[in-house]
Design an enzyme around this catalytic site. Structure first.
Site, short mmCIF file in Angstrom:
data_model
loop_
_atom_site.label_atom_id
_atom_site.label_comp_id
_atom_site.label_asym_id
_atom_site.label_seq_id
_atom_site.Cartn_x
_atom_site.Cartn_y
_atom_site.Cartn_z
N GLU A 198 -1.72 -5.61 8.51
CA GLU A 198 -0.99 -5.01 9.63
C GLU A 198 -1.73 -5.28 10.94
O GLU A 198 -2.95 -5.07 11.02
CB GLU A 198 -0.85 -3.50 9.41
CG GLU A 198 -0.04 -3.16 8.17
CD GLU A 198 0.18 -1.65 8.00
OE1 GLU A 198 -0.21 -0.87 8.88
OE2 GLU A 198 0.76 -1.29 6.96
N ASP A 212 -1.04 -6.08 -0.18
CA ASP A 212 -1.53 -5.49 1.07
C ASP A 212 -3.04 -5.31 1.04
O ASP A 212 -3.59 -4.78 0.06
CB ASP A 212 -0.91 -4.08 1.25
CG ASP A 212 0.37 -4.12 2.07
OD1 ASP A 212 0.52 -5.03 2.91
OD2 ASP A 212 1.21 -3.23 1.86
N ASP A 262 0.84 -1.21 0.00
CA ASP A 262 0.00 0.00 0.00
C ASP A 262 0.87 1.25 0.00
O ASP A 262 0.37 2.37 -0.05
CB ASP A 262 -1.02 -0.02 1.16
CG ASP A 262 -0.36 -0.15 2.51
OD1 ASP A 262 0.88 -0.21 2.58
OD2 ASP A 262 -1.10 -0.18 3.52
N SER A 263 2.20 1.06 0.02
CA SER A 263 3.13 2.18 -0.19
C SER A 263 2.93 2.77 -1.59
O SER A 263 3.45 3.85 -1.88
CB SER A 263 4.58 1.74 0.01
OG SER A 263 4.86 0.58 -0.74
N GLU A 310 8.84 -4.24 10.62
CA GLU A 310 9.30 -2.97 10.09
C GLU A 310 9.85 -2.07 11.20
O GLU A 310 9.17 -1.85 12.22
CB GLU A 310 8.14 -2.26 9.36
CG GLU A 310 8.55 -0.92 8.76
CD GLU A 310 7.56 -0.36 7.75
OE1 GLU A 310 6.57 -1.05 7.40
OE2 GLU A 310 7.78 0.78 7.31
O1 KIV Z 1 3.59 -1.18 1.64
C1 KIV Z 1 4.79 -1.49 1.76
O2 KIV Z 1 5.65 -1.08 0.97
C2 KIV Z 1 5.18 -2.33 2.88
C3 KIV Z 1 6.64 -2.55 3.09
C4 KIV Z 1 7.25 -1.35 3.69
C5 KIV Z 1 6.92 -3.76 3.89
O3 KIV Z 1 4.35 -2.78 3.61
#
Ligand code: KIV
Length: 272
Positions: free
Chosen positions: A123, A91, A52-53, A190
């Site tokens: 998460e 995610d 979700d980044s 993380e």
């Molecule tokens: O969304 C993401 O990029 C992540 C990584 C930082 C593990 O969850």
């Protein structure tokens, strides 16, 4: 007789488990689109994370909170079309699973069905246990994520290292055990102290993948745009950059503009 192309075998959760057992580190990178997916997959990456980044890296939001389930499915479908070998984890975005376990299951099923993903990541620990169990009972592989969990950024108020205090470290260890007992196939840790990550990885049978969690875990994950040096503003201590694509791309853009302005492009052989 035509030459046979060797069959490419997909990485599985079982193989990730075996990698941990034989001490082979797992490589994982984020990916949000087809072209990047082709490069990373052909390069031999074990796991692609449709993180979700994407909310930060692709859409330019300040946090991961705004990205929607539909948008995650869009990114995941593109990555799935690119990945012949890598295991692709997606995610569950903020707001798509925190309500209750039926909503969580519905969101996970949508991701699996509409994108073709191989597993999902969520998460949290104890507070999402019921949802994790329900998703796992539908046969969907789940990866946990503890430590700095960016979907809770407004609760933390900072992106600083988590679980430095004994209480938070103890909860993290308990949550990690809960996620393993539920049946998660892996766990992302993380931005936590390396010694704590080491203890968690040693106590768990499932693979533990770290980002800013030191070297004593079973694998590493980075945001691809950060490690390729596309995004220059984000330079935390844990990040190693393997290229300077920001400079390389800027030079390419300057070259193109120069050629267009100078009427040098298109040249002989570059038009019909
Ligand atoms: O969304 C993401 O990029 C992540 C990584 C930082 C593990 O969850």
């Amino acid at each position: 007789m035509s030459a046979q192309t060797p069959e490419i075998k997909r990485v599985t959760t079982h193989q990730l488990q075996e990698m941990k057992m034989r001490g082979e580190k797992i490589s994982m990178l984020t990916c949000y689109d087809y072209s990047m997916g082709r490069i990373l997959d052909a390069g031999g990456i074990d796991v692609l994370l449709v993180g979700d980044s994407a909310s930060n890296v692709i859409a330019g939001h300040e946090t991961t909170l705004p990205i929607t389930l539909d948008q995650m499915i869009y990114h995941a479908s593109a990555v799935i079309r690119a990945a012949a070998r890598a295991f692709v984890v997606v995610d569950l975005p903020f707001g798509s699973y925190q309500g209750n376990s039926s909503e969580a299951l519905r969101s996970a099923i949508r991701i699996m069905k509409e994108s073709g993903a191989h597993g999902i990541k969520m998460e949290g620990g104890l507070e999402i246990k019921e949802s994790v169990l329900r998703i796992l009972s539908a046969g969907i592989p789940v990866m946990g994520h503890l430590g700095l969990t960016p979907q809770s950024i407004y609760k933390f108020g900072t992106y600083a290292v988590r679980a430095r205090e004994a209480d938070e470290a103890k909860k993290l260890e308990e949550d990690a055990a809960i996620l393993q007992d539920c049946g998660c196939f892996g766990l992302v840790l993380e931005k936590i102290p390396a010694d704590l990550a080491k203890k968690v990885a040693a106590n768990l049978k499932i693979p533990v993948i770290g980002i800013g969690a030191g070297p004593y875990v079973d694998g590493q994950v980075l945001v691809t745009h950060d490690m390729l040096g596309i995004n220059k503003e984000f330079q935390p201590r844990f990040l190693r950059t393997y290229s300077d694509l920001h400079t390389i791309m800027t030079e390419a853009v300057h070259g193109y503009i120069k050629d267009v302005k100078a009427k040098d492009f298109p040249g002989e052989g570059e038009y019909y």
